[in-house]
Design an enzyme around this catalytic site. Structure first.
Site, short mmCIF file in Angstrom:
data_model
loop_
_atom_site.label_atom_id
_atom_site.label_comp_id
_atom_site.label_asym_id
_atom_site.label_seq_id
_atom_site.Cartn_x
_atom_site.Cartn_y
_atom_site.Cartn_z
N LYS A 1 0.73 -1.17 0.17
CA LYS A 1 -0.03 0.05 0.10
C LYS A 1 0.85 1.47 0.11
O LYS A 1 1.86 1.43 0.73
CB LYS A 1 -0.96 0.11 1.24
N SER B 1 -9.75 2.09 2.50
CA SER B 1 -9.02 2.76 1.84
C SER B 1 -7.87 1.95 0.92
O SER B 1 -7.02 2.58 -0.05
CB SER B 1 -8.19 3.97 2.83
N SER C 1 -9.97 -0.17 6.68
CA SER C 1 -9.45 -0.20 5.31
C SER C 1 -8.69 -1.36 4.80
O SER C 1 -8.31 -1.33 3.63
CB SER C 1 -8.36 1.13 5.44
#
Length: 461
Positions: free
Chosen positions: A67, A142, A166
């Protein structure tokens, strides 16, 4: 979808260089927009090292996506924001160090909601991530890029971060497995912060065993993170014959589509011989509101460092410090980030701290007490991961509606406990996730139960 075992089987017949090259070809043809930055040159070099026998470790030769809020030395790390569009960290995060030590091949940095603030990955400066099951729908957020790249066969393992759901949200929306570990099990050193007291780096993969493998790699002691618990993790599946007592959280649910599938899964769990009961968590009524006060308050403080002078997005002319600071942040941050900074600043301001922030901290204590009470009666708790199926891109135009989608996931972060999202089937061709929650540092229980359920669902479909 690709598993570690399948990839290793292919490595016995094909070169790692060819497999990684094939993977990049797939990524470059893809419409998912799962990656912000690809590490093609470095990945192919490590693949060559693997073929020469130079790369060793638990996940040697396995392609991993990271990420884009996790620092990677020499590789652009943007947090999905214009503010850090060209930021290249001079150091690796602890989890990235561990990946490299165990022979992983980092293929790229995945797309995400700007500064991890969002539920759909629509707030990214680099464009929305599309769902691998329906490209007209969102992949969740996210960590949307990490979920989509796994669902789209563009990686074998992935790292996400979870502040209020997330990891679990995109895992549910993309039909993969995602684990938010106990707060402190995985070092946050090198994680660009949103809300320090809530967020945790965690593993994502296409099956439960692969999540366990990745957690073994990234968990451990790190003195650079003062909140690190100093614990390692080894999955031994020691609950193989354990008769779990499962609690259904009454305050967590979903719409008709989700609830219907959830009830079917509950019946499956009962048919496996496990004891199932219901538990009420009264504090959850206030958990979502309290979460957004705490999270935005911490975000307001953390994001104050982005002033256009020290690093990040900058302008050429500096006529007045006040105007410059205001303009840099106005242009560098997106609408959702600015909204949360304003909410947090207001909640922390003089005269309102006690009225909002302090009250939210008291709610967090109540949430933790409710979890303690529930785990004194049940081994694990379950709920739908998300209250709805993946939304159409652009469907959630109202911020408040988007915030409400976190209703099932944020109590976990408030309590600091571990939780996993397991894919449990489809409704109208779209994946549905089951959230499995455990007590602090009881990832072993969660993974053991999830593995049993995963195998049972696979056999019954």
């Amino acid at each position: 979808m690709l598993t570690v075992e399948e990839w290793k089987n292919r490595l016995e017949c094909e070169s790692c260089y060819d497999l990684i090259s094939e993977l990049f070809e797939r990524i470059e043809r893809s419409n998912l927009n799962a990656y912000i930055t690809l590490c093609k040159e470095e990945a192919l070099k490590r693949a060559e090292d693997y073929d020469r026998g130079k790369l060793k470790g638990k996940i040697a030769g396995i392609p991993v996506a990271v990420k884009d809020c996790i620092s990677t030395k020499g590789i652009r790390t943007t947090c999905g924001s214009r503010m850090l569009e060209n930021y290249i960290p001079p150091f690796d995060a602890y989890v990235v160090e561990k990946l490299k030590q165990e022979g992983a091949i980092i293929v790229g940095k995945t797309n995400m909601d700007e500064f991890a603030m969002g539920t759909t990955t629509e707030t990214s400066y680099f464009g929305v991530v599309k769902n691998p099951y329906d490209e007209s729908r969102v992949a969740g957020g996210s960590s949307g890029g990490s979920g989509a790249c796994l669902g789209g066969n563009e990686a074998v393992l992935a790292l996400g971060s979870d502040t209020g759901g997330s990891i679990r949200c995109p895992a549910s929306f993309c039909g993969v497995v995602g684990l938010k570990p106990t707060y402190g099990l995985v070092s946050r050193y090198g994680l660009i912060p949103y809300a320090n007291s809530l967020e945790q780096i965690g593993p994502m993969a296409c099956c439960v065993r692969d999540v366990a493998i990745l957690l073994e790699v990234i968990a451990g002691k790190d003195s650079r993170d003062s909140t690190n618990a100093g614990k390692s993790f080894k999955f031994e599946d020691k609950y193989g014959d354990y008769n779990f007592k499962i609690g259904i959280v009454e305050e967590m649910g979903g719409n008709e589509d989700v609830n219907c599938r959830f009830e079917e899964v509950v019946e499956l769990i009962k048919s496996m011989g496990f004891r199932v009961g219901k538990v009420s968590m009264p504090s959850f009524k206030y958990a979502l509101a309290a979460y957004y006060i705490i999270a935005t308050g911490e975000a307001s403080s953390n994001l104050a460092r982005y002033d256009g002078v020290r690093y990040g997005f900058a302008l050429d002319n500096l006529d007045s410090w006040t105007r410059y600071f205001s303009k840099v942040r106005s242009l560098g941050f997106g609408e959702e980030v600015k909204r949360r900074i304003m909410l947090g600043t207001y909640a922390l301001s003089a005269g309102y701290y006690g009225k909002y922030y302090l009250k939210a901290l008291k709610v967090r204590t109540l949430v933790r007490r409710d979890f303690e009470r529930a785990f004194s009666e049940f081994d694990l708790l379950i709920s739908p991961t998300m209250p709805a199926l993946p939304f159409k891109i652009g469907e959630l135009a109202d911020p408040l509606t988007m915030y409400k989608m976190d209703v099932n996931t944020v109590p976990v972060n408030m309590g600091g406990i571990p939780a996993l999202s397991l894919p449990v089937g489809f409704v109208r061709g779209l994946p549905v996730g089951l959230q499995i929650m455990g007590n602090h540092f009881e990832e072993e229980k969660i993974l053991s139960f999830a593995l049993k359920l995963e195998n049972y669902i696979t056999e019954t479909i």
